[in-house]
Design an enzyme around this catalytic site. Structure first.
Site, PDB file in Angstrom:
ATOM      1  N   GLU A 386       0.832  -1.206   0.000  1.00  0.00           N
ATOM      2  CA  GLU A 386       0.000   0.000   0.000  1.00  0.00           C
ATOM      3  C   GLU A 386       0.869   1.260   0.000  1.00  0.00           C
ATOM      4  O   GLU A 386       0.537   2.268   0.607  1.00  0.00           O
ATOM      5  CB  GLU A 386      -0.968   0.016   1.183  1.00  0.00           C
ATOM      6  CG  GLU A 386      -0.349  -0.068   2.552  1.00  0.00           C
ATOM      7  CD  GLU A 386      -1.393   0.072   3.661  1.00  0.00           C
ATOM      8  OE1 GLU A 386      -2.320   0.887   3.509  1.00  0.00           O
ATOM      9  OE2 GLU A 386      -1.276  -0.630   4.678  1.00  0.00           O
ATOM     10  N   GLU A 395       5.592   8.162  -3.191  1.00  0.00           N
ATOM     11  CA  GLU A 395       6.235   7.538  -2.041  1.00  0.00           C
ATOM     12  C   GLU A 395       7.198   6.435  -2.501  1.00  0.00           C
ATOM     13  O   GLU A 395       7.565   5.542  -1.737  1.00  0.00           O
ATOM     14  CB  GLU A 395       5.185   6.998  -1.072  1.00  0.00           C
ATOM     15  CG  GLU A 395       4.385   8.124  -0.409  1.00  0.00           C
ATOM     16  CD  GLU A 395       3.385   7.643   0.615  1.00  0.00           C
ATOM     17  OE1 GLU A 395       3.412   6.439   0.973  1.00  0.00           O
ATOM     18  OE2 GLU A 395       2.568   8.458   1.075  1.00  0.00           O
TER      19      GLU A 395
END
Length: 584
Positions: A386, A395
């Site tokens: 995730e 990210e």
């Protein structure tokens, strides 16, 4: 969600001799929260002749009620040669008495002179907030306001007092005005009609406009020719209209607290996230329900193919929400699944081990390590992560999953997510631009932010800029990207930067999205990105807006660069990652 009380003020159009008497009498009696009153009642020549105010010249005579008063100055569009001096004296007096702010007259045809006068007041250290009166009955209202705002260098002390047009026979598109620094919406008395019971109401078209504004942090003002004749009924009607608005879900209400609040993107590879950060993400039920459905489908397909125990590995497991969902997915199918949780945050490892002992009954293999370089003898048939960010890849999901698939996966490993795409759209938002400009640092407007965008106008549909795909076999490809996209401005506007979004295919038939047109209902884990520009660009309706973006890497750093071209250019922002970069 509890009802938020609406601030409602009064602007009497009849002569008021004494502000304190009006506040103690009409304002309190009719239920108004504040009032807009003239600062002076004498003419401009008298002020110039005396060079100062006499008590009998003033409507606002003291600071006693300054907390609930805005001072309206005399005309800013006068032919009188000393207008600048007279208005300046009134603004200084407003600052002296501590008024909530100064309200200008409407912007006339002498826009440069108006802008010059306004900026001369705003440039003073003790300047009060200035509310520029903008009347929507003027067909050039936005153009005039925009010129004045640009002349004043987008001063944060500059607000809009927006006076609605009672003659409009249909609901007005307020999207651009909702992206402006509107703090007060004025309702002329003539906007109201009477219902069968004789009480004031708004016609349907005006009701829709006012209801839309109630979702913003603004105050309303009702103009009245006689404060004692129906003002209180109009105020009570507006409060009732506010209480009648649909309630928002608990999830959306929680997100509302972050509307237009700039947040620096997380750096989960460089920094160990705190427990409270994990807890916030874990409250997003729709997100994890989609992940669980993707795992159910993947387990079913892989089980049919392998006919043996399946190894499912959650990489970057955090505090274990995906681990719980993986176990539940296996139970739903009654499948033989060995779940491995891999996490590099030593603090989160404590929580994973505790849950394994108490919640998961030691059915999970919990391992400490970095997915990019950890080596296992047992390889994953299904790899779940995730690590998606507000822009999909911000990210460093591509870099992480490339390493994980290379080192931890079987040759036919299924990756969840399977694909994700970044999108951008040109955006107008005075609120976001002003807040970005206030942030510390030498390059305040060259850092992207995560933000729950609200007081903004998206000028065209979001378009894809790049995508990433993951699965086996791993094809070694660089993760740098370049994109040029052309948009068309829906209306005349001013561009303050870009809004960034993403969507993801977790598994065939299971998708997540934060794009406006396809947003997953009630999902709140990810707010959009905001890429500001240092100098806003004014565009005409139908104008082309070209957006250029780069995803660059060097050593242990990855960063974005961006540029907007219209008839002018913003210049390239964050070149070589000199202000913002994501650490590996």
């Amino acid at each position: 969600m509890p009802f938020k009380r609406i601030s409602i003020g009064a602007e009497p159009l009849q002569t008021v001799d004494d502000a304190d008497a009006f506040v103690a009498g009409d304002m309190v009696r009719e239920g108004a929260d504040f009032a807009i009153l003239p600062i002076i009642r004498c003419n401009e020549e008298e002020v110039m002749n005396w060079g100062h105010f006499e008590p009998e010249d003033l409507v606002i005579k003291s600071a006693d009620n300054s907390y609930c008063l805005l001072g309206a100055t005399s005309s800013w569009d006068s032919d009188y040669e000393y207008t600048e001096t007279v208005v300046g004296i009134q603004a200084e007096y407003a600052g002296y008495t501590g008024l909530k702010g100064v309200v200008t007259s409407a912007i006339g045809n002498k826009v440069p002179a108006f802008g010059r006068l306004l900026y001369s007041i705003l440039a003073k250290e003790s300047s009060p907030k200035v509310y520029v009166r903008v009347c929507l009955s003027d067909e050039n209202a936005w153009q005039k306001w925009n010129r004045v705002r640009v002349m004043c260098n987008h001063s944060p002390q500059l607000q809009v007092l927006l006076e609605l047009d009672p003659s409009t026979e249909k609901a007005v598109d307020m999207k651009q005005w909702m992206a402006e620094p509107v703090h007060i919406v004025v309702l002329p008395e003539s906007m109201f009609t009477k219902n069968a019971g004789g009480y004031p109401v708004l016609p349907r078209q005006h009701q829709a406009t006012v209801a839309a504004w109630m979702d913003y942090d603004i105050a309303f003002v009702i103009q009245t020719t006689d404060a004692g004749s129906g003002l209180g009924d109009r105020i009570r009607y507006l409060r009732h209209l506010g209480q009648s608005q649909p309630e928002r879900s608990v999830q959306n209400s929680a997100s509302d607290e972050y509307r237009d609040i700039l947040q620096v993107p997380l750096q989960p590879l460089m920094d160990h996230l705190e427990s409270a950060t994990y807890e916030t993400f874990e409250q997003d039920e729709p997100k994890y329900a989609h992940y669980e459905e993707a795992m159910v489908r993947a387990i079913g397909d892989v089980a049919a193919r392998l006919k043996r125990r399946i190894v499912l590995m959650v990489v970057g497991a955090g505090r274990g929400p995906l681990v719980s969902r993986a176990l539940r997915a296996a139970r739903r199918l009654e499948a033989d699944v060995h779940v491995i949780a891999l996490e590099k945050n030593p603090n989160a490892m404590v929580e994973l081990q505790r849950k394994n002992a108490t919640l998961w009954l030691n059915k999970v293999e919990v391992i400490y390590g970095d997915m990019r370089n950890k080596q296992f003898v047992e390889k994953a048939d299904i790899l779940v992560s995730e690590l998606l960010g507000s822009f999909g890849d911000n990210e460093l999901s591509p870099e992480c999953l490339d390493g994980a698939l290379e080192n931890l996966a079987t040759n036919e490993c299924v990756c969840i997510p399977r694909r994700y795409t970044a999108y951008v759209a040109p955006l107008s938002s005075s609120m976001l631009f002003r807040r970005a400009r206030k942030h510390t640092g030498s390059f305040k407007l060259e850092t992207p932010y995560v933000v729950n965008i609200h007081a903004a106008h998206i000028l065209d549909d979001a378009q894809p800029v790049w995508k990433f795909r993951h699965g086996r076999p791993v094809v070694p490809t660089p993760n740098e990207r370049t994109s040029s996209t052309v948009f068309t401005a829906r209306s005349e506007s001013i561009v303050h930067g870009l809004a960034g979004f993403f969507d993801a295919e977790l598994y065939p038939g299971v998708e997540l999205s934060i794009c406006p047109a396809t947003h997953t209902p009630d999902m709140h884990s990810w707010f959009p990105m905001y890429f500001p520009i240092q100098r806003p660009l004014t565009v005409d309706a139908g104008a082309e807006i070209s957006v250029h973006m780069w995803r660059r890497s060097s050593g242990a750093k990855t960063w974005y660069e961006w540029c907007i071209d219209t008839s002018d250019s913003s210049g390239i922002h964050n070149v070589n990652g000199h202000e913002f970069w994501i650490g590996q």
